[in-house]
Each structure stands twice: as C-alpha cells, then as structure tokens.
Design an enzyme around this catalytic site. Sequence first.
Site, mmCIF file in Angstrom:
data_model
loop_
_atom_site.group_PDB
_atom_site.id
_atom_site.type_symbol
_atom_site.label_atom_id
_atom_site.label_comp_id
_atom_site.label_asym_id
_atom_site.label_seq_id
_atom_site.Cartn_x
_atom_site.Cartn_y
_atom_site.Cartn_z
ATOM 1 N N GLY A 15 0.905 -1.376 -0.085
ATOM 2 C CA GLY A 15 -0.135 0.033 0.116
ATOM 3 C C GLY A 15 0.714 1.173 -0.213
ATOM 4 N N ARG A 76 0.968 -5.093 -5.254
ATOM 5 C CA ARG A 76 1.422 -6.150 -4.244
ATOM 6 C C ARG A 76 1.368 -7.466 -5.293
ATOM 7 N NH1 ARG A 76 -0.628 -4.101 0.604
ATOM 8 N NH2 ARG A 76 -2.626 -2.824 0.244
ATOM 9 N N ASP A 107 5.939 -5.080 5.833
ATOM 10 C CA ASP A 107 6.662 -6.530 6.301
ATOM 11 C C ASP A 107 6.678 -7.384 5.009
ATOM 12 O OD1 ASP A 107 4.002 -6.995 6.509
ATOM 13 O OD2 ASP A 107 3.954 -7.621 8.710
ATOM 14 N N THR A 129 4.503 2.628 5.493
ATOM 15 C CA THR A 129 3.009 2.172 5.551
ATOM 16 C C THR A 129 2.402 3.105 6.617
ATOM 17 O OG1 THR A 129 1.611 0.322 6.462
ATOM 18 C CG2 THR A 129 3.886 0.389 7.066
ATOM 19 N N ASP A 131 0.084 2.036 8.352
ATOM 20 C CA ASP A 131 -0.584 1.040 9.443
ATOM 21 C C ASP A 131 0.354 1.280 10.716
ATOM 22 O OD1 ASP A 131 -2.505 0.059 7.738
ATOM 23 O OD2 ASP A 131 -1.147 -1.583 7.015
ATOM 24 N N ASP A 133 2.514 -0.786 11.781
ATOM 25 C CA ASP A 133 2.593 -2.211 12.143
ATOM 26 C C ASP A 133 4.077 -2.852 12.066
ATOM 27 O OD1 ASP A 133 2.722 -2.350 9.401
ATOM 28 O OD2 ASP A 133 1.069 -3.882 9.219
ATOM 29 N N ARG A 175 -4.839 -2.001 9.092
ATOM 30 C CA ARG A 175 -4.519 -3.517 8.856
ATOM 31 C C ARG A 175 -4.960 -4.277 10.197
ATOM 32 N NH1 ARG A 175 -0.178 -6.890 6.046
ATOM 33 N NH2 ARG A 175 1.317 -5.849 7.382
#
Length: 321
Positions: A15, A76, A107, A129, A131, A133, A175
């Site tokens: 993304g 992706r 990741d 990202t 996110d 994360d 996410r």
Amino acid sequence: MVKQIKKIGVLTSGGDAPGMNAAVYAIVRHALKSGLEVYGILDGYKGLVEGRIVPLSYNDVSGIVSRGGTILGTARLPEFVDAEVREVGVKQLKKHDIDAVVCIGGDGTYMGGLRLSEMGIPCIGVPGTIDNDIPSTEFTIGFDTCLNTIVESVDRIRDTANSHHRCIIVEVMGRFCPDLAIRSSLACESEYVVYSKDTYDEQEMLRVIKEDQEKGKKDFVIIVAEHTIPVQDIQKTIKENTDLDPRCTILGHVQRGGRPSAFDRVLAVRLGIFAVDLLLQGEAGKCVGAFGEDLVATEILKANELPKKQAQDVKPCVKKI
Ligand code: F6P
C-alpha cells in the site's frame, strides 16, 4: 571482503503511504552524491519481474518530497514468495547491473528484500506504511500523515454529529494494528473505540453511551479499527438498545493519500539516507527504523519476529478519559 556497489535500485511496494516520495528523494540524492548510479523499479516487485526499470537522475526527484503517493508506483505481488518468480527478478537486476536495492514498504516488502538478499542481491528495507505495524521502528513513514487525515475527517464528522445530535461510527484503516484507531480516538474525543475483536465489549459501549446521555451528551463518535467488528453490527446494536439513530462512515482510501506531514518527510529523509549508507557498508537483509533521535538497523528476520506493536504507551489513556 565487501563487494563495492556501483548501481542501486529503489522500489516501493504494498500500500502506498505519504512520505514514500520523500524517501525516494533522499535515497536517490544521497546515492548520487555517494557516486552511485540509481535506478527506479516501477510498481514494486511486479515491475521488477517485468523488467520495468528506469534510471533516476538528480532532477527526476526534484519537488517530490511534498507529494503524496509514490512516483515509482506500487503493487502487491503475492507470487514473489515463489523462488522461480524471484529468480526472474534477479535476472532483471543483473541485466541492468544493479548490485543492491532499497525496498520501501511494509513487512511483505521486507520479506521480498530478505529473499533477494539471500539470492545475492543485498537489500535494505525502509518502513513505508500508514499502518504503523512494523515493530523495528517507532513510527512508519506515512502513519503521522494518515493519523492527521483521520483526525481532520473525524472533526468534520463530529460537526455534523453534533448538529444532528447523532451517533456516527467511523471505521479507520490500520490492517491488524490498532495504532490509528487508538490514537485518532484520543485526538478526537471519541466516546468509544473498538481497537480489537477481543476487547470489544458491547455492554460496556452501551453503558458508556447511556452514562454520557445522562450527563446531557447528544453527539457520539465511535472509532472502529478495520478487521475488528463490522460497523453495521455496531450500528444495529446501538439502534436496538438506545434512542439514537446511528450512521456509519468507512473512511477508506482517503486515509492513504495527501501531502505528507513534516514529521513523515523528515523521518523518510533520515531513513532513506541511512538505508543507502548501510548498503555502502556492505549490509544486506536488514531494515531501518527510528526511535526518537536514534536510527537503528535490524535483521529483517528478527524484525518480523518482534512482538507486534499494540500502542502500549497510549492505550491506557483510552480507559481513563
Ligand atoms: O497496508 C495499508 C492498507 O491501507 C491497510 O490499512 C488496508 O487494510 C489495506 O492497505 C488496504 O489495501 P488495498 O488498498 O489493497 O485495498
């Protein structure tokens, strides 16, 4: 003996995130200054496999720091887990004499970089990202801008909720990381936040709403992290158990766009320069991160094994307010 690298590639994958361009800018400018040639790999690993690789000059990255999205394009490519697919990518890199690659993304992007490193192409991952994360960095590039976009959007939602004495349930991205939900909830005075399936307590939410109503409150904003509870289910619960007529808003991809914040630009430039320096030092299979003023490099394998972040520092505040 460290192999002297002469040409590097840079790609963005997964993304898109505001600030990716600032990272590309820093990587290209710093690499050129260090005597390297730089190539842009278009649309992430997909463009790599398809051989869509273009030289990048000083001027190609002029004026991009302030632009959202990624000038390189992104995609992706789940098939990149397949060694045969990666082999095609390696051949494309060799065709262009590219010695090493900076991979900007999340990741999944890191794993692609690690596998390429194992196949003889040193790669360094840069966390891009919305996110947040990735545990090997305090903040990912794009998170701050996204959080500000959510806050601005929820402020607007609050205006209409307030005018109509309504409850509006807002789904945000992230996410499986609750950071965007928890932090936007704190920043927007949301009355309730659903940040995980496990901690969602329908009765508690209804109790909070009823207690607030008894105090005279008439407008409610409930923030919900995606992949937790469907906003329509929460809407139904509130409709059936209170006198409110709730509405739902899924913020969606508006959260990924827009001009990067100053924080994201600075983070991206710092990490981009650091990534190139690591390649020059002969490093491979690592990812870069920042914790305050400190820049850190972590083995990608170790980074992916670190416990996922859970907004530990701010989560307790949600219950207190
Ligand atoms: O990883 C970034 C992200 O925006 C997530 O927050 C979200 O779950 C996902 O990507 C959406 O992906 P897509 O744009 O492919 O629908």
